[in-house]
Enzyme design. Structure first.
Site, short mmCIF file in Angstrom:
data_model
loop_
_atom_site.label_atom_id
_atom_site.label_comp_id
_atom_site.label_asym_id
_atom_site.label_seq_id
_atom_site.Cartn_x
_atom_site.Cartn_y
_atom_site.Cartn_z
N GLN A 81 65.15 42.83 62.74
CA GLN A 81 66.53 43.05 62.30
C GLN A 81 67.40 41.83 62.63
O GLN A 81 68.50 41.70 62.14
CB GLN A 81 67.12 44.28 63.01
CG GLN A 81 66.49 45.60 62.62
CD GLN A 81 67.01 46.77 63.45
OE1 GLN A 81 66.24 47.44 64.12
NE2 GLN A 81 68.31 47.03 63.43
N PHE A 107 65.42 51.01 62.83
CA PHE A 107 66.12 52.04 63.59
C PHE A 107 66.64 51.52 64.92
O PHE A 107 66.82 52.29 65.87
CB PHE A 107 65.22 53.27 63.80
CG PHE A 107 64.65 53.81 62.52
CD1 PHE A 107 65.49 54.38 61.56
CD2 PHE A 107 63.30 53.72 62.23
CE1 PHE A 107 64.99 54.85 60.35
CE2 PHE A 107 62.78 54.19 61.02
CZ PHE A 107 63.63 54.76 60.08
N ARG A 129 78.79 51.36 74.55
CA ARG A 129 79.06 52.27 73.42
C ARG A 129 79.05 53.72 73.88
O ARG A 129 79.73 54.58 73.30
CB ARG A 129 78.11 52.03 72.25
CG ARG A 129 78.63 52.60 70.94
CD ARG A 129 77.73 52.30 69.76
NE ARG A 129 78.10 51.12 69.00
CZ ARG A 129 79.05 51.06 68.05
NH1 ARG A 129 79.73 52.14 67.74
NH2 ARG A 129 79.30 49.95 67.41
N ARG A 153 69.43 53.90 66.66
CA ARG A 153 70.43 54.59 65.84
C ARG A 153 71.47 55.35 66.66
O ARG A 153 71.17 56.41 67.22
CB ARG A 153 69.71 55.53 64.89
CG ARG A 153 70.40 55.72 63.55
CD ARG A 153 69.47 56.45 62.62
NE ARG A 153 69.97 56.42 61.24
CZ ARG A 153 69.25 56.79 60.20
NH1 ARG A 153 68.03 57.22 60.36
NH2 ARG A 153 69.76 56.73 58.98
N PHE A 204 73.06 53.85 69.22
CA PHE A 204 73.30 52.80 70.22
C PHE A 204 74.06 53.31 71.45
O PHE A 204 75.07 52.75 71.85
CB PHE A 204 74.09 51.68 69.53
CG PHE A 204 73.91 50.30 70.12
CD1 PHE A 204 72.73 49.59 69.91
CD2 PHE A 204 74.92 49.67 70.84
CE1 PHE A 204 72.57 48.31 70.42
CE2 PHE A 204 74.77 48.39 71.36
CZ PHE A 204 73.59 47.71 71.14
N GLU A 239 74.31 55.05 61.01
CA GLU A 239 74.09 55.74 62.26
C GLU A 239 74.80 57.10 62.41
O GLU A 239 74.22 58.04 62.97
CB GLU A 239 74.51 54.85 63.43
CG GLU A 239 73.66 53.60 63.59
CD GLU A 239 74.30 52.60 64.53
OE1 GLU A 239 75.30 51.96 64.14
OE2 GLU A 239 73.83 52.49 65.67
#
Ligand code: MTE
Ligand code: HPA
Ligand code: MOS
Length: 768
Positions: free
Chosen positions: A205, A236, A318, A350, A352, A720
């Site tokens: 990614q 993912f 997050r 997904r 995070f 997500e």
């Protein structure tokens, strides 16, 4: 059954995923499908079979003597830095003296075939002095062992607020890790070019992360390394950072041996060597007033980071951003501890870290509801985020759709009728019980690290009028290439087959952020839109001059040029030819950086997100109270797509994300032995959702909304957020269990596997 769309957002049918044809025919190319050059060597990673220890002896002599083995590399062969840590430099490519997790790479075998390399691996001898193994975050926290500093987000004053609350409840929760299980395992192919340059094709990614790290490990400048990504068979998040080591190992061997090197992990190697979603152990305290308003919320998250930082500090952050999910809470204190354990470094997955944070506040609400003897949705509804509410991190909530999705879901999916149905069913059935739950979601869009929110696009209009597009976007099944193609074809007024998406490549588009944070289409799409606009402006000038006008309105539709509302005598192809004859450039490189966003880590305040995505799911389940088995009757969602630019693709993201969230919450049980060995190391011991365990009914209604300016074509990020609808399934199951067993004490320990359901159905703690 999938509810037919009600919206008329898109007058014309949108483009089908451009990869579907080659996928279905088995013609799509992945790393393992590339035509190999003659002389290609095959690589297999040597890893440690111990959770923690000191490497005393590494004997490769027998392996090296095996016919067909070409070379074996270890830490001492690294010409540059033996370091792959992305955020914090705490992770060697190959272990040196210490082994920190079971599956840690120690060396790389190069052989004429993969089978030979594998056989050679069985001949490697290691002598490792064992050290104590830590597998739980709480254990690491007790020892003060962290990968990065704990962080706290605070709003108001929780201590004071709790003192004034009518109700205060405390509890704990656990959510387990999750295996990415991308269909395509990690892998890369590195090929030597002239002058010591290397071309790496990687299933990553983050092409730039591969390029940067390979340059560092090889001790050469980045320009000597070109990274190309065709597409991924799923990422993912598992290939945001953790595609890097394998690509770097292939590059290292290629650099040393001047031979092409292919390294593809077998499924078992991949499962054992790579990190997963972070397990979290958390404690919470929630305070409500008489009207069910949440006045105060305090949470401590112990994140199981594994043996190195990887992306854990950003994921931990997050968790804090999403600690209050879709609710306004005036007094918040949320602290996260990124704990160092002896597991493979856990990584992006997904959501995070967001889902882990959201599960905890939903647990707190469920706990409060249980104690107060009311349905949780009464508390949820009383606290939904409203316009101009402030998040704990200082951002003011704007264009809030939390309440709208909630109320629309209640009405459209007839919540009252469903509640009555559940009550009637539960009264009539002794051995089967139904449960219902609502799950609102609010998810912030942007990389939380502001500097990562940028992208570039390079557009060429070729002499024959066909178009080639390069961006930083990596196609991993989410359909971003189709969205990019849609933008260019709409802008230029060309049919889809006249536009081509090039593979992502660091030489065409440099210094890229990974395709992640659900922001890929927004960032790259905005850059692409700018590039197309610039080219159209240039072509419009050519058309206006050709028409002999000073000024005119020019549009590009159906391969025609429209000048002042009339079809012009030159079509697209003729205009391109005209531009070339005038020596006008038909290439454009555009840069986009998300405006408005900022965040001050010293204050833990700012405006980190371009916007939020909202939604509400209504979930109903049926539990077989004899066996503990369960079915998901329905998941019905009102989802905020903004103004979807491709409803087929976006619906696929909602349903796929939901399935993955359900798996995390109900079935997928990662298990490590106390010595750090992965027990759930095959699909026979690790259950992912299949057609039979999925919801019987999935309904998705797009919220009727105007979208957001910072979303590409007002079409909000979708990758997500829908995963988090799956969290509601946990609580629906819990409600069904409670209907059967009034003595069940709610526990918040995901996943809610059938075994756990069965135990809960018959749990009978001695009360009083
Ligand atoms: N969908 C598919 N089919 N395959 C994937 O690997 N990754 C998810 C999501 N949806 C993924 C997916 C994750 S973790 C993210 S961050 C986004 O897609 C990334 O793509 P986007 O930014 O284009 O949404
Ligand atoms: N989301 C996903 N990936 C990331 C982020 C984020 O916020 N930050 C760094 N990598
Ligand atoms: Mo997704 S976890 O941001 O790759």
């Amino acid at each position: 059954m999938i509810e037919t769309k009600k919206t008329d957002l898109q007058a014309k049918p949108t483009l089908q995923n451009i990869d579907s044809f080659t996928h279905v025919r088995g013609e799509s190319l992945f790393v393992d499908d590339m035509t190999m050059q003659e002389g290609t060597l095959h690589a297999v990673v040597i890893d440690a079979s111990i959770g923690h220890g000191e490497l005393k002896v590494l004997d490769i002599s027998k392996a090296l003597a095996l016919p067909g083995v070409v070379q074996i590399f270890t830490a001492s062969d690294v010409p540059g830095e033996n370091q792959i840590g992305g955020i914090i430099p705490d992770e060697p490519l190959f272990a040196e003296k210490h082994i920190h997790f079971w599956g840690q790479a120690v060396g790389l075998i190069l052989a004429e075939s993969e089978a030979i390399a594998r056989e050679a691996r069985s001949l490697v001898k290691m002598q490792i002095d064992p050290l104590p193994v830590v597998t739980m975050a709480s254990e690491a926290r007790a020892k003060g062992s962290f990968v990065s500093d704990p962080r706290t987000f605070e709003l108001g004053n929780v201590e004071q607020a709790f003192a004034g609350c009518a109700h205060v409840f405390e509890g704990e929760s656990f959510s387990n890790g999750q295996e990415h299980l991308y269909l395509e395992a990690q892998g890369a192919y590195a090929v030597p070019m002239e002058n010591g340059n290397i071309k790496i094709t990687s299933s990553t990614q983050g092409p730039t992360a591969v390029q940067r790290t390979a340059a560092k490990v090889l001790g050469i400048p980045m320009h000597k390394i070109e990274v190309e990504v065709i597409r991924l068979g799923g990422g993912f998040g598992g290939k945001e950072d953790q595609a890097t080591p394998w690509a770097v190992m292939a590059a290292l061997a290629c650099h040393k041996l001047k031979k092409p090197v292919k390294l593809i992990l077998s499924r078992h190697d991949d499962l054992r060597m790579t990190g997963k979603r972070h397990p979290y152990e958390s404690i919470f305290k929630i305070g409500l007033d008489e009207n069910l308003k949440i006045i105060a919320y305090e949470a401590e998250f112990m994140q199981n980071a594994g043996a190195a930082a990887d992306l854990s500090p950003a994921i931990a952050e997050r968790t804090l951003f999403h600690a209050t999910n879709s609710y306004f809470v005036p007094n918040v204190k949320a602290t996260v501890y990124p704990c160092r354990t002896n597991l493979p470094p856990n990584t992006a997955f997904r959501g995070f870290g967001g889902p882990q944070g959201m599960f905890v506040i939903e647990s707190a609400i469920a706990q409060a509801a249980d104690k107060l003897g009311i349905p949780a949705h009464q508390i949820q509804e009383a606290n939904l985020l409203q316009e101009d509410d402030v998040f704990s991190y200082g951002q003011i909530a704007r264009q809030v759709e939390a309440g709208k999705t909630w109320h629309q879901a209640k009405t459209a999916f007839k919540l009252q009728e469903q509640e009555a149905l559940v009550a009637a069913f539960n009264a009539a059935n002794k051995n089967k019980k139904k449960g219902l739950a609502l799950m609102p979601i609010t998810f912030g869009i942007s990389f939380t690290n502001t500097r990562m929110n940028h992208a570039r696009a390079l557009v060429h209009i070729y002499e024959d009028g066909s178009v080639g597009i390069s961006t930083a976007a990596v196609e991993m099944g989410q359909g971003v290439n189709t969205k990019m193609l849609q933008i260019a074809s709409e802008e230029f007024g060309l049919p889809a087959h006249k536009v081509k998406l090039e593979p992502t490549n660091t030489t065409r588009v440099a210094n890229t952020s990974p395709s992640a944070a659900s922001a890929t289409a927004d960032l790259n799409g905005k850059a692409l839109l700018q590039a197309c606009t610039a080219l159209k402006k240039r072509l419009a000038i050519v058309a206006v001059e050709h028409a002999g006008l000073d000024k005119a309105k020019v549009a590009f539709v159906n391969e025609q040029i429209i000048v002042n509302g009339e079809v012009y005598k030159l079509n697209w192809y003729e205009l391109v030819e005209q531009a070339l004859s005038q020596r006008v450039s038909l290439s454009e490189n555009s840069h986009y950086a998300t405006p408005e966003i900022h965040f001050d880590k010293t204050k833990e305040k700012g405006h980190p997100f371009a916007y939020h995505v909202y939604g509400t799911a209504v979930i109903r389940v049926t539990v077989d109270c004899v066996r503990g088995r369960y079915e998901i009757d329905s998941v019905q969602m009102v989802h905020d797509y903004g103004k979807s630019m491709n409803e087929g693709i976006d619906l696929g993201q909602v349903e796929g994300g939901l399935a993955q969230g359900i798996g995390w919450m109900t079935l997928e049980e990662i298990s490590y032995a106390p010595d750090g060995r992965l027990l759930s190391n095959a699909l026979s011991t690790y259950k992912v959702p299949d057609l039979f365990s999925g919801p019987k009914v999935i309904d998705t209604i797009p919220l009727d909304t105007i979208g957001h300016e910072l979303a590409i074509r007002k079409s909000k990020a979708v990758g997500e957020p829908p995963l988090m609808y799956g969290i509601g399934v946990y609580f629906a199951l819990q409600n069904a269990i409670r209907a059967f067993n009034p003595r069940y004490v709610p526990k918040f320990h995901a996943p809610m596997t059938p075994e756990k359901v069965l135990m809960s159905l018959y749990e009978s703690p001695l009360v009083g």
